[in-house]
Enzyme design. Structure first.
Site, mmCIF file in Angstrom:
data_model
loop_
_atom_site.group_PDB
_atom_site.id
_atom_site.type_symbol
_atom_site.label_atom_id
_atom_site.label_comp_id
_atom_site.label_asym_id
_atom_site.label_seq_id
_atom_site.Cartn_x
_atom_site.Cartn_y
_atom_site.Cartn_z
ATOM 1 N N CYS A 30 -18.385 -17.886 -20.103
ATOM 2 C CA CYS A 30 -19.514 -18.613 -19.511
ATOM 3 C C CYS A 30 -18.947 -19.505 -18.413
ATOM 4 O O CYS A 30 -17.925 -19.161 -17.806
ATOM 5 C CB CYS A 30 -20.280 -19.399 -20.568
ATOM 6 S SG CYS A 30 -19.272 -20.609 -21.448
ATOM 7 N N ALA A 31 -19.553 -20.635 -18.143
ATOM 8 C CA ALA A 31 -19.129 -21.468 -17.009
ATOM 9 C C ALA A 31 -17.743 -22.062 -17.204
ATOM 10 O O ALA A 31 -16.988 -22.204 -16.240
ATOM 11 C CB ALA A 31 -20.143 -22.586 -16.791
#
Length: 480
Positions: A30-31
């Site tokens: 993810c981020a």
């Protein structure tokens, strides 16, 4: 390759430390984090992984082993994929695989979180808009505290009225977003999900509050007349739990029909025979039942925060909230909070939640201060507490506080105390908003000054308590 090669050694070591290729069911990123679904979590060498230079922390949640890398996680992901000779998958596939590692409660919470995840940005925007409207429209800031900004300046009055166009779309018509998200989650027709949501908030329908007022005043209420029976034309504006239940029932009917109706007539039969019964059930059984559940939960929460021991209730909630985050159970509070806002006109829990997040961020700042001579701790800690103050607390909580323990305990103590203080001031939020320092914008206008003082006190308290705990035996229990 020069940028990516900096992760080569760590990627090789991580592959070995998670148990090798045979222990990886799937992975993605993810981020800021690598997300692994492992065949056997016990085979992962957590201490070894967290000792890697690129790793800022790790935790297991929702059936996934998550390793915090930071903003360059995509580069690490590419290097890991190449070294492991494995292809990552998208986040939805990882979540699906992870459910094999969850019990029934964990699956229910995970599904609830997935329903609300796409809606959260809109809810946050709505909370900020309501907060800004409070500041310019409800607080008497001008002419010796006798008039609000909107009462003096026409431009701001126009702004106040215009912004409600967005606020109404987010909160009044929230069931539309909920039924759409349920249908998306259940993999059924999403446009029909939107239509279903609109039938809950149509302008034809009287709001629940107007219905109660009409009944109390002895006024006539419109209804659909079927001869032998009638159905009151009452809507579910801002109601979350009825929308979830109606969306689930529609999805079950749709999927059943899709499976059993022949393809030649499926296009006609499935949408009609799933939507019409669902709308009928929504306004006769499911909707009223869902409203009863939602109002009951809201009443329980409000009873706690409105009782003679409200200060204690709020303090316990503030102290324990970080534990809800660790287990993922905090996701289950969002629909209850939204239901409380719709039923009671405000939320007492969100001010406490935001103070808890701010305390977690401050505990990291205190930890960096205590270890200010350690360059590696600064590298991990400074971005963590900055993002925490802006409402993203995962790097702070999982990357530092839980790892070293005493900052986590310091934050819990501070947020418990500030929960008591916040409730003593009677702070209440209009809606859920950004869970960091910007949270003051989500509070009711007359409570914003008091809440700003709470935020400042929270920062000072969490910092002092964490520094004190760093000089106790608690510092020896952390994962160094």
């Amino acid at each position: 390759m020069e940028i990516m090669s900096k992760f080569t050694n760590d990627a090789k070591k991580m592959l070995e430390l998670v148990g090798g290729r045979e222990n990886i069911v799937s992975f993605t990123h993810c981020a800021t984090r690598m997300r692994f679904v492992l065949a056997d979590d016990k085979k992962a060498d957590v201490k070894g992984i967290e000792a890697l230079s690129c790793v800022k922390g790790s935790f297991t949640q929702g059936g996934q082993f998550q390793v915090i890398i930071g903003n360059q996680v995509s580069m690490f992901y590419d290097e890991f994929s190449e070294i492991s000779n494995m292809d990552g998958v998208n986040k939805q596939e990882v979540k699906k695989a992870a459910k094999g590692n969850m019990n029934l409660l964990q699956r229910a919470v995970a599904n609830l979180a997935e329903i609300f995840a796409p809606i959260i940005p809109a809810i946050i925007v709505g909370g900020l808009i309501l907060g800004f409207r409070n500041i310019i429209g409800d607080i008497k800031l001008l002419e010796d505290g006798t008039k609000s900004i909107t009462e003096v300046y026409q431009f701001w009055k126009g702004t106040y009225d215009f912004l409600w166009l967005i606020g109404e779309a987010i909160f009044t018509f929230l069931p539309v977003a909920v039924t759409w998200s349920v249908c998306k989650k259940m993999n059924v027709d999403q446009v029909l999900g939107i239509v279903l949501g609109i039938t809950l908030v149509s302008p034809q329908l009287m709001s629940a509050s107007d219905y109660v007022s009409a009944v109390e005043a002895g006024k006539a209420v419109q209804y659909w007349d079927f001869g032998a029976f009638h159905i009151n034309m009452v809507g579910y504006q801002s109601q979350v739990i009825p929308a979830i239940l109606v969306g689930l029932v529609f999805s079950v009917i749709y999927r059943f029909l899709k499976k059993h109706v022949p393809d030649v007539i499926s296009m006609i039969v499935v949408p009609f025979c799933s939507l019409v019964p669902s709308v009928l059930l929504a306004h006769t059984i499911i909707g009223p039942f869902g409203r009863m559940i939602g109002d009951g939960l809201a009443n329980i929460i409000m009873a706690g925060f409105s009782s003679s021991a409200a200060w204690l209730f709020s303090g316990i909630y503030g102290f324990l909230y970080p534990l809800l985050v660790i287990t993922g159970l905090h996701h289950s509070m969002l629909p209850i909070d939204l239901q409380t806002a719709a039923t009671m006109g405000g939320i007492y829990t969100f001010p406490v939640v935001a103070l808890s997040n701010i305390a977690q961020a401050t505990a990291v700042m205190a930890f960096v201060f205590v270890n200010r001579k350690d360059a590696q701790i600064k590298e991990v800690g400074i971005p963590s507490f900055i993002s925490g103050y802006l409402g993203v607390t995962e790097p702070a909580m999982f990357g530092v506080n839980l790892k070293y323990l005493y900052p986590f305990i310091g934050a819990m103590i501070a947020s418990g105390i500030m929960g008591i203080v916040s409730r003593s001031f009677g702070v209440i939020a209009n809606s859920v908003g950004v869970g960091g320092i910007p949270a003051f914008l989500s509070m009711r206008g007359d409570k914003i000054p008091a809440y700003i003082l709470c935020i400042l006190a929270d920062i000072v308290l969490a910092f002092i308590i964490t520094v004190i705990l760093s000089r106790t035996k608690l510092k020896d229990y952390g994962n160094k």
